[in-house]
Write a protein that holds these residues in place. Structure first.
Motif, short mmCIF file in Angstrom:
data_model
loop_
_atom_site.label_atom_id
_atom_site.label_comp_id
_atom_site.label_asym_id
_atom_site.label_seq_id
_atom_site.Cartn_x
_atom_site.Cartn_y
_atom_site.Cartn_z
N GLU A 1 12.66 -4.17 23.58
CA GLU A 1 11.14 -4.96 24.15
C GLU A 1 10.27 -3.93 23.30
O GLU A 1 9.50 -4.44 22.08
N LEU A 2 10.00 -2.56 23.86
CA LEU A 2 8.95 -1.17 22.69
C LEU A 2 9.23 -1.63 22.25
O LEU A 2 8.16 -1.69 20.87
N ARG A 3 10.19 -1.11 21.79
CA ARG A 3 10.43 -1.03 20.25
C ARG A 3 10.55 -2.32 19.05
O ARG A 3 10.24 -1.69 17.91
N TRP A 4 10.38 -3.09 19.30
CA TRP A 4 10.73 -4.45 18.64
C TRP A 4 9.19 -4.86 18.42
O TRP A 4 8.49 -4.90 17.39
N ALA A 5 8.06 -4.02 19.57
CA ALA A 5 6.75 -4.62 19.39
C ALA A 5 6.24 -3.43 18.53
O ALA A 5 5.06 -4.01 17.67
N THR A 6 6.60 -2.10 18.43
CA THR A 6 6.41 -1.76 17.58
C THR A 6 6.05 -1.48 16.52
O THR A 6 6.01 -1.12 15.73
N GLU A 7 8.01 -1.86 16.15
CA GLU A 7 7.56 -2.00 15.12
C GLU A 7 7.46 -3.10 14.45
O GLU A 7 6.79 -2.91 13.36
N LEU A 8 6.68 -4.09 14.83
CA LEU A 8 6.36 -5.64 14.75
C LEU A 8 5.03 -5.21 14.44
O LEU A 8 4.40 -5.12 13.04
N GLY A 9 4.24 -4.45 15.44
CA GLY A 9 2.68 -3.89 15.29
C GLY A 9 3.01 -2.63 14.14
O GLY A 9 1.49 -3.02 13.08
N ALA A 10 3.49 -2.47 13.57
CA ALA A 10 3.45 -1.42 12.12
C ALA A 10 3.61 -1.89 11.13
O ALA A 10 3.17 -1.79 10.23
N ARG A 11 4.77 -2.89 10.79
CA ARG A 11 4.85 -3.92 10.24
C ARG A 11 3.63 -4.95 9.31
O ARG A 11 2.99 -5.03 8.56
N VAL A 12 2.81 -5.40 10.66
CA VAL A 12 1.60 -6.10 10.82
C VAL A 12 0.47 -5.30 10.36
O VAL A 12 -0.58 -5.72 9.44
N ALA A 13 0.40 -3.55 10.49
CA ALA A 13 -0.66 -3.25 10.66
C ALA A 13 -0.54 -2.76 8.80
O ALA A 13 -1.58 -2.50 7.83
N VAL A 14 0.34 -2.19 8.45
CA VAL A 14 1.03 -2.17 7.00
C VAL A 14 0.89 -3.28 5.82
O VAL A 14 0.02 -3.37 5.38
N ALA A 15 0.81 -4.20 6.56
CA ALA A 15 0.52 -5.58 5.95
C ALA A 15 -0.74 -5.86 5.54
O ALA A 15 -1.53 -6.23 4.21
N ARG A 16 -1.82 -5.76 6.83
CA ARG A 16 -3.24 -5.78 6.82
C ARG A 16 -3.87 -5.07 5.53
O ARG A 16 -4.83 -5.13 4.94
N ILE A 17 -3.51 -3.69 5.99
CA ILE A 17 -3.79 -2.33 5.83
C ILE A 17 -3.69 -2.53 3.37
O ILE A 17 -4.57 -2.38 2.81
N ASP A 18 -2.52 -3.18 3.32
CA ASP A 18 -2.62 -3.53 2.23
C ASP A 18 -2.81 -4.64 1.44
O ASP A 18 -3.58 -4.67 -0.03
N ALA A 19 -3.20 -5.23 2.36
CA ALA A 19 -3.98 -6.87 2.26
C ALA A 19 -5.26 -6.12 1.91
O ALA A 19 -6.39 -7.58 1.38
N ALA A 20 -5.57 -5.45 2.01
CA ALA A 20 -7.87 -5.71 2.15
C ALA A 20 -7.76 -5.45 1.13
O ALA A 20 -8.06 -4.65 0.08
N ARG A 21 -8.85 -5.77 0.87
CA ARG A 21 -9.96 -5.98 -0.49
C ARG A 21 -11.50 -5.51 -0.68
O ARG A 21 -12.03 -6.12 0.18
N PRO A 22 -11.54 -4.19 -1.06
CA PRO A 22 -12.89 -3.18 -0.84
C PRO A 22 -13.71 -4.54 -1.62
O PRO A 22 -13.44 -5.22 -2.24
N GLU A 23 -14.83 -4.42 -0.85
CA GLU A 23 -16.33 -4.97 -1.95
C GLU A 23 -17.40 -3.74 -1.61
O GLU A 23 -17.44 -3.24 -1.15
N PRO A 24 -17.98 -4.24 -2.81
CA PRO A 24 -19.43 -3.08 -3.20
C PRO A 24 -20.17 -3.39 -2.19
O PRO A 24 -20.44 -4.12 -1.65
N TRP A 25 -20.54 -2.29 -1.45
CA TRP A 25 -22.06 -2.14 -0.48
C TRP A 25 -23.40 -1.96 -1.44
O TRP A 25 -23.15 -1.11 -2.31
N ASN A 26 -24.01 -2.86 -0.80
CA ASN A 26 -25.38 -2.48 -1.22
C ASN A 26 -25.88 -1.10 -1.05
O ASN A 26 -25.09 -0.40 -0.19
N ASP A 27 -27.27 -0.87 -1.75
CA ASP A 27 -27.92 0.63 -1.53
C ASP A 27 -27.81 0.46 0.04
O ASP A 27 -27.45 1.97 0.66
N GLY A 28 -28.36 0.02 1.37
CA GLY A 28 -28.56 0.02 2.47
C GLY A 28 -27.75 0.53 3.34
O GLY A 28 -27.58 1.37 3.88
N LYS A 29 -26.29 -0.38 3.29
CA LYS A 29 -24.99 -0.17 3.89
C LYS A 29 -24.54 1.45 3.20
O LYS A 29 -24.37 2.42 3.83
#
Length: 126
Positions: free
Chosen positions: A35-63
Motif C-alpha cells: 500500500e505504501l509503495r502504491w501510494a508513493t507511486e501514485l503521489g509521484a505520478r500526480v506530482a509529475v503530472a501537475r509539474i508538467d501541466a503548470a503554465r507560467p504567467e508573466p509577473w508584474n513589477d511588484g511581484k
C-alpha cells in the motif's frame, strides 16, 4: 501411548496462535508495504503530472520585486551561515562541519532549482 498423543495434541492446540502470529504479522507488513509503495507511486505520478501541466504567467513589477527581494534575503542568510560554518571549520572547531555541509547542500539545491528553471523548456504539440 494415548496420554502422550493427547499431550502432543494439547501442546499443538495451545501453541497454534503463537505459531500463527509471525505469519500474520509478516502478511500484514507485506500488505502495508504494498500500500505504501502504491501510494508513493501514485503521489509521484500526480506530482509529475501537475509539474508538467503548470503554465507560467508573466509577473508584474511588484511581484518580481518581491520575489527578487526574498531571493536576496535568502541568499544573504545562506551566505551568512556558510561564512560562519567555513570560518569555524577553518579554525578546526568541533561541530562546525555540519554548518558547512548544510550550507553546501542548500547552495546545491538552489543551483539545481535555478538550473531547472533556466533550462526547462516545454515543447508544444501544436
Amino acid at each position: 501411548m494415548g496420554r502422550f498423543r493427547y499431550g502432543l495434541w494439547w501442546l499443538d492446540q495451545a501453541t497454534a496462535g503463537v505459531r500463527a502470529w509471525p505469519g500474520s504479522v509478516a502478511a500484514g507488513a507485506a500488505t502495508v508495504g504494498r500500500e505504501l509503495r502504491w501510494a508513493t507511486e501514485l503521489g509521484a505520478r500526480v506530482a509529475v503530472a501537475r509539474i508538467d501541466a503548470a503554465r507560467p504567467e508573466p509577473w508584474n513589477d511588484g511581484k518580481l520585486l518581491a520575489f527578487v527581494t526574498v531571493v536576496a534575503a535568502c541568499a544573504l542568510a545562506v551566505a551568512l551561515v556558510l561564512g560562519l560554518g567555513v570560518a569555524r571549520w577553518a579554525m578546526t572547531a568541533s561541530g562546525s562541519l555540519p554548518f558547512a555541509a548544510a550550507g553546501a547542500i542548500a547552495v546545491g539545491l538552489v543551483l539545481l532549482v535555478l538550473t531547472y528553471l533556466v533550462f526547462a523548456s516545454r515543447r508544444s504539440g501544436h
